[in-house]
Design a protein around this motif. Structure first.
Motif, PDB file in Angstrom:
ATOM      1  N   THR A 109      40.921  38.806  46.867  1.00  0.00           N
ATOM      2  CA  THR A 109      40.565  37.390  46.908  1.00  0.00           C
ATOM      3  C   THR A 109      41.540  36.618  47.791  1.00  0.00           C
ATOM      4  N   GLN A 132      34.304  38.135  43.637  1.00  0.00           N
ATOM      5  CA  GLN A 132      34.437  37.319  42.430  1.00  0.00           C
ATOM      6  C   GLN A 132      33.509  37.809  41.311  1.00  0.00           C
ATOM      7  N   GLN A 156      34.907  39.182  37.789  1.00  0.00           N
ATOM      8  CA  GLN A 156      34.476  38.638  36.506  1.00  0.00           C
ATOM      9  C   GLN A 156      33.884  39.730  35.614  1.00  0.00           C
TER      10      GLN A 156
END
Length: 131
Positions: A23, A107, A111
């Motif tokens: 990220t 992402q 998650q």
């Protein structure tokens, strides 16, 4: 009987840190999209995961006795992306649309790993309580 976190948590305990580093790389690429000469960077997720799983670290040398001991994993090794778009003349290789897509994929997977780990810890807590 001792609980083995490696067996209980599986691969997802390692993916969290790798996804977070990924990220950072992708976010930096997006932030540098208008910087002349900037080369988009990425990481080989599978290689990073296998290195972290196996526990292979690269020790950093201490050049002064006051330096702290430290180690660096393959997470610090990044690769340069091969550009998919023609050069605009400024030498920048960031494809913002590609980076945004990679960011969203990363992402979602991050998650999913967090959710999976949360359920694993919930089940371990139930086992400890005897439920």
């Amino acid at each position: 009987m001792a609980i083995s976190f490696n067996k209980a948590l599986g691969i997802h305990q390692y993916t969290i840190g790798i996804r977070e580093r990924n990220t950072e790389l992708i976010s930096n690429n997006i932030a540098q999209a208008n910087t002349p000469g900037f080369k988009a960077q990425g990481m080989d997720f599978q290689k990073a995961l296998s290195m972290v799983e196996s526990g292979k670290n690269v020790s950093l040398s201490r050049t002064d006795s006051r330096h702290l001991f430290s180690s660096s994993t393959v997470l610090e090794q990044h690769l340069y992306r091969i550009p998919n778009q023609p050069d605009t003349g400024d030498g920048n290789t960031v494809d913002v649309d590609l980076e945004r897509n990679l960011f969203m994929q990363n992402q979602i997977r991050h998650q999913a790993s967090l959710d999976f780990l949360g359920s694993k810890f919930k089940n371990l807590l139930k086992a400890i309580k005897g439920e």
